[in-house]
Write a protein that holds these residues in place. Sequence first.
Motif, short mmCIF file in Angstrom:
data_model
loop_
_atom_site.label_atom_id
_atom_site.label_comp_id
_atom_site.label_asym_id
_atom_site.label_seq_id
_atom_site.Cartn_x
_atom_site.Cartn_y
_atom_site.Cartn_z
N ALA A 88 0.85 -1.20 0.00
CA ALA A 88 0.00 0.00 0.00
C ALA A 88 0.88 1.24 0.00
O ALA A 88 1.99 1.23 0.54
CB ALA A 88 -0.90 0.00 1.23
N VAL A 94 -6.71 2.82 6.36
CA VAL A 94 -7.37 1.56 6.04
C VAL A 94 -8.62 1.81 5.20
O VAL A 94 -8.86 1.15 4.18
CB VAL A 94 -7.72 0.81 7.34
N LEU A 97 -7.76 2.66 1.64
CA LEU A 97 -7.26 1.52 0.88
C LEU A 97 -8.41 0.60 0.47
O LEU A 97 -8.49 0.15 -0.68
CB LEU A 97 -6.23 0.74 1.70
N THR A 137 -2.15 2.23 7.31
CA THR A 137 -1.72 0.85 7.04
C THR A 137 -0.28 0.62 7.50
O THR A 137 0.10 -0.52 7.75
CB THR A 137 -1.84 0.54 5.54
N ARG A 145 -2.81 -6.20 8.17
CA ARG A 145 -2.71 -5.73 6.77
C ARG A 145 -3.32 -6.75 5.82
O ARG A 145 -4.00 -6.38 4.84
CB ARG A 145 -1.26 -5.47 6.40
N VAL A 148 -6.97 -6.32 5.78
CA VAL A 148 -7.36 -5.08 5.10
C VAL A 148 -7.35 -5.29 3.58
O VAL A 148 -8.26 -4.86 2.87
CB VAL A 148 -6.43 -3.92 5.50
N TRP A 149 -6.32 -5.96 3.07
CA TRP A 149 -6.26 -6.23 1.64
C TRP A 149 -7.41 -7.15 1.22
O TRP A 149 -7.98 -6.99 0.13
CB TRP A 149 -4.92 -6.86 1.26
#
Length: 281
Positions: A88, A94, A97, A137, A145, A148-149
């Motif tokens: 990122a 967050v 993203l 992030t 992480r 989050v992705w």
Amino acid sequence: MSRLKAAGLEVAYAGREVLHGLDVEIPDGVMTVIVGPNACGKSTLLRALARMVPAAGGTVLVDGRPVGDYRGKELARVLGLLPQSPQAPDGMSVADLVAKGRYPHQSLLRQWSRADEQAVQDAMAAADVAELADRSTDELSGGQRQRVWLAMALAQQTPLLLLDEPTTYLDIAHQLEVLELARRLARQGRTVVAVLHDLHLAFRYADQLIVVAAGRVVAAGRPREIVTEELIEQVYELPCRLIDDPLTGTPLVLPLVGTQADPGEPAEGRHDHGAVEEPTR
């Protein structure tokens, strides 16, 4: 007709062929798991299906069309990919993203909407990162992480979702949460394809299993129907015994390596239930 398939697929890196005339057909609306030893080509297969690596031969079809015929946003509205170790931009929050997952749905005529906002909120809740929305992030752990992705991929709301080792960096509780979520998405009608290393979890969660070795598909089908001790030894060079998982009935691999006591181990280091210790005088 399967929405995602490949025929005669060949991929090469630096002159070395990684996939050799590979044929796969991904069943619609179920969870397919790809397994195989390190460097066998399973992640390359996933990336080739998503047009992230070019094919040296063969074809990949999405909804009956060659994947190369799609424009970028058009493909991203149909097929989402969670790659390995994504990066990122520094300092991105967050929420920002995850919102990137809505990019394929934006255009000059369609700007950010309440539906986009709801999709982002739903994706963060599903991936259990809603409480991290305002965090950078950069501040997150590897496991945070990764989730989050995953939320960003969910926010795309694509009918085809490809996950490359989605449980990387996650503890066992979050691994199970992610796989339960993937299976739930499949039950709701999405086509989910995941690359996994853990055979126990792969066999437990896969509706369809694809076993890859040396750049070729060596077996495909339901785990209970295709997984044998001979297959595991052939693919992983690992002597084993298979038993039924007592909770799910799916195959459970018991490696035979390391099952014998070390003959050099001191006697006092081994359990001898027949010995009676002499009282101290």
